[in-house]
Scaffold this motif. Structure first.
Motif, PDB file in Angstrom:
ATOM      1  N   PHE A 129      18.051 -10.722 -26.322  1.00 19.78           N
ATOM      2  CA  PHE A 129      16.690 -10.337 -25.957  1.00 19.78           C
ATOM      3  C   PHE A 129      15.676 -11.175 -26.739  1.00 19.78           C
ATOM      4  O   PHE A 129      14.758 -11.773 -26.163  1.00 19.78           O
ATOM      5  N   LEU A 130      15.880 -11.241 -28.052  1.00 19.37           N
ATOM      6  CA  LEU A 130      14.931 -11.980 -28.893  1.00 19.37           C
ATOM      7  C   LEU A 130      14.958 -13.478 -28.570  1.00 19.37           C
ATOM      8  O   LEU A 130      13.920 -14.136 -28.559  1.00 19.37           O
ATOM      9  N   ALA A 131      16.159 -13.980 -28.279  1.00 15.12           N
ATOM     10  CA  ALA A 131      16.273 -15.403 -27.927  1.00 15.12           C
ATOM     11  C   ALA A 131      15.534 -15.685 -26.621  1.00 15.12           C
ATOM     12  O   ALA A 131      14.845 -16.705 -26.482  1.00 15.12           O
ATOM     13  N   GLN A 132      15.679 -14.772 -25.683  1.00 14.66           N
ATOM     14  CA  GLN A 132      15.018 -14.947 -24.389  1.00 14.66           C
ATOM     15  C   GLN A 132      13.499 -14.871 -24.536  1.00 14.66           C
ATOM     16  O   GLN A 132      12.764 -15.615 -23.889  1.00 14.66           O
ATOM     17  N   ILE A 133      13.053 -13.980 -25.404  1.00 17.96           N
ATOM     18  CA  ILE A 133      11.608 -13.863 -25.649  1.00 17.96           C
ATOM     19  C   ILE A 133      11.077 -15.186 -26.224  1.00 17.96           C
ATOM     20  O   ILE A 133      10.037 -15.684 -25.794  1.00 17.96           O
ATOM     21  N   ARG A 134      11.841 -15.753 -27.169  1.00 15.06           N
ATOM     22  CA  ARG A 134      11.410 -17.028 -27.762  1.00 15.06           C
ATOM     23  C   ARG A 134      11.293 -18.115 -26.689  1.00 15.06           C
ATOM     24  O   ARG A 134      10.324 -18.857 -26.644  1.00 15.06           O
ATOM     25  N   LEU A 135      12.289 -18.117 -25.806  1.00 12.57           N
ATOM     26  CA  LEU A 135      12.307 -19.124 -24.734  1.00 12.57           C
ATOM     27  C   LEU A 135      11.105 -18.947 -23.810  1.00 12.57           C
ATOM     28  O   LEU A 135      10.415 -19.904 -23.454  1.00 12.57           O
TER      29      LEU A 135
END
Lengths: 201, 212
Positions: free
Chosen positions: B64-70
């Motif tokens: 989730f956090l990785a996707q938000i960063r992306l």
């Protein structure tokens, strides 16, 4: 190495979809599987993590049928794109006959595309293979995102980054919408079969 | 010459066979709907939000956090979407730290913020004013959740700690233990308020920047 049985007139080739994580490799296979399932009469095998990303690989085998008296079987594989699964990627590349490199067209993924291509070259080298001699094509995926206002790389930039050494066919695509998924597949099959034609004739 | 002719035949036969096999004629098997067409960039995030709603695993929260960063990188030019992503990112960080102990309202807010975000990205022609209104609603809900969390933390920290079972009951454990604990709780609360204020200031700054 393709499996060629001249006695039984059977040819089996292995095509691997390679590229960075979340670039759309699995989506390519899913599109082919779902759209043409009624014709290819095959089942796609997929192992996924909880987060729905490829952990091991996707596998889609199908028969092209009789061509020039030969029964042609195709095996499509994807590899996990995430950096940490390099051992799995290398394993899937074993015996590969043709490669589709699925690049992510988003500007923010520029570096990951380059790293993934470099990783592909390194892994092929471990089997004493090279992109200079293997049949391969490029697919520049996610082109549909341009309409969403997401910054995308122009084709020229992708070409410069990924397709300079010995330019290969490339396809701007949207695996999700199916744009150029089939064109990519047809091209790699044709190139791969052509590369083993000496054994057929 | 004969060999070349054989090659041509092979190639031509193969191409015909492939055309036949992969004919895109709108026959059964389509259309594909892996994700909702208007909200494609958020499809991955949607899957993860649903995953977290189902079960909070470290992998799901990290994804989730990785996707938000992306998405933050992808949408950096869009201030309103960036603000939505900022809220989702903060909620993600909170869930990551607290897992199943997170305030129950966190998950309904996560779903609600995501639904609004999906709504505004699905309709690019939505008026700016409407988008801001939706953002304001979620910002308010987010601030309310923060207050609830603060209150809950304060209440938890004010609770007297039960005496350790191994200690003899004759020792007045409560009075001896509570005093330093209270001092620590006050210190933690101060630290908490400081970090909350800093976060609030950052958000206000972002909001002001967005409205310019």
């Amino acid at each position: 190495m393709a499996f060629v049985n001249l006695k039984n007139k059977l040819i089996q080739v292995k095509i691997v979809y390679y590229g960075p994580g979340r670039g759309g490799k699995t989506t390519n296979l899913e599109y082919i599987n779902r759209k043409f399932q009624h014709r290819i009469n095959s089942e796609m095998v997929t192992v996924k993590t909880h987060g729905d990303r490829t952990l091991f690989f996707d596998f889609l085998p199908f028969d092209v049928g009789l061509v020039n008296g030969y029964q042609i079987k195709i095996q499509l594989y994807t590899v996990p794109g995430q950096v940490k699964y390099d051992a799995t990627r290398r394993l899937v590349l074993r015996g590969v006959d043709g490669i589709v490199f699925v690049a992510d067209g988003m500007l923010v993924r520029r570096e990951t595309n380059i790293q993934s291509l470099r990783n592909l070259q390194e892994n092929l080298a471990s089997y004493k293979k090279s992109l200079r001699t293997l049949p391969w094509v490029l697919q520049y995926n996610k082109m549909d995102l341009k309409e969403q206002g997401i910054p995308m790389m122009p084709i020229e930039m992708l070409e410069q980054d990924l397709n300079q050494e010995s330019p290969r066919p490339y396809f701007p695509a949207s695996a999700l919408e199916g744009t150029n998924v089939v064109a990519t597949l047809k091209k790699i099959i044709t190139l791969t079969i052509a590369s083993i034609r000496k054994e057929l004739l | 010459m004969a060999k070349s002719s054989k090659l041509d035949t092979l190639t031509s036969e193969l191409e015909n066979r492939l055309d036949e096999l992969f004919r895109e004629d709108g026959q059964p098997g389509e259309p594909l709907q892996f994700r909702d067409a208007p909200s494609q960039p958020l499809a991955e995030l949607k899957k993860i939000v649903l995953s977290i709603d189902w079960e909070i695993t470290p992998e799901a929260v990290e994804s989730f956090l990785a996707q938000i960063r992306l998405l933050k990188e992808a949408y950096q030019a869009d201030k309103i979407v960036s603000m939505f992503l900022q809220i989702l990112g903060s909620l993600g960080q909170y869930i990551k730290s607290n897992r199943s102990k997170a305030h129950p309202s966190t998950f309904s807010l996560l779903n609600s913020v995501f639904a609004r975000l999906e709504e505004i990205t699905s309709f690019p022609k939505m008026r700016e004013l409407e988008k801001r209104k939706l953002l304001q609603m979620e910002m308010t809900a987010y601030q309310q959740l923060r207050e609830k969390i603060s209150q809950r933390r304060a209440a938890d920290e004010a609770k007297p700690v039960p005496p350790a079972p191994a200690k003899p009951p004759a020792i007045p454990a409560a009075s001896e233990v509570t005093a330093p604990m209270l001092a620590q709780a006050v210190a933690e609360l101060k630290e908490f308020f400081r970090s909350e204020m800093a976060a609030l200031r950052r958000q206000l700054k972002l909001k002001i920047d967005a409205s310019r």
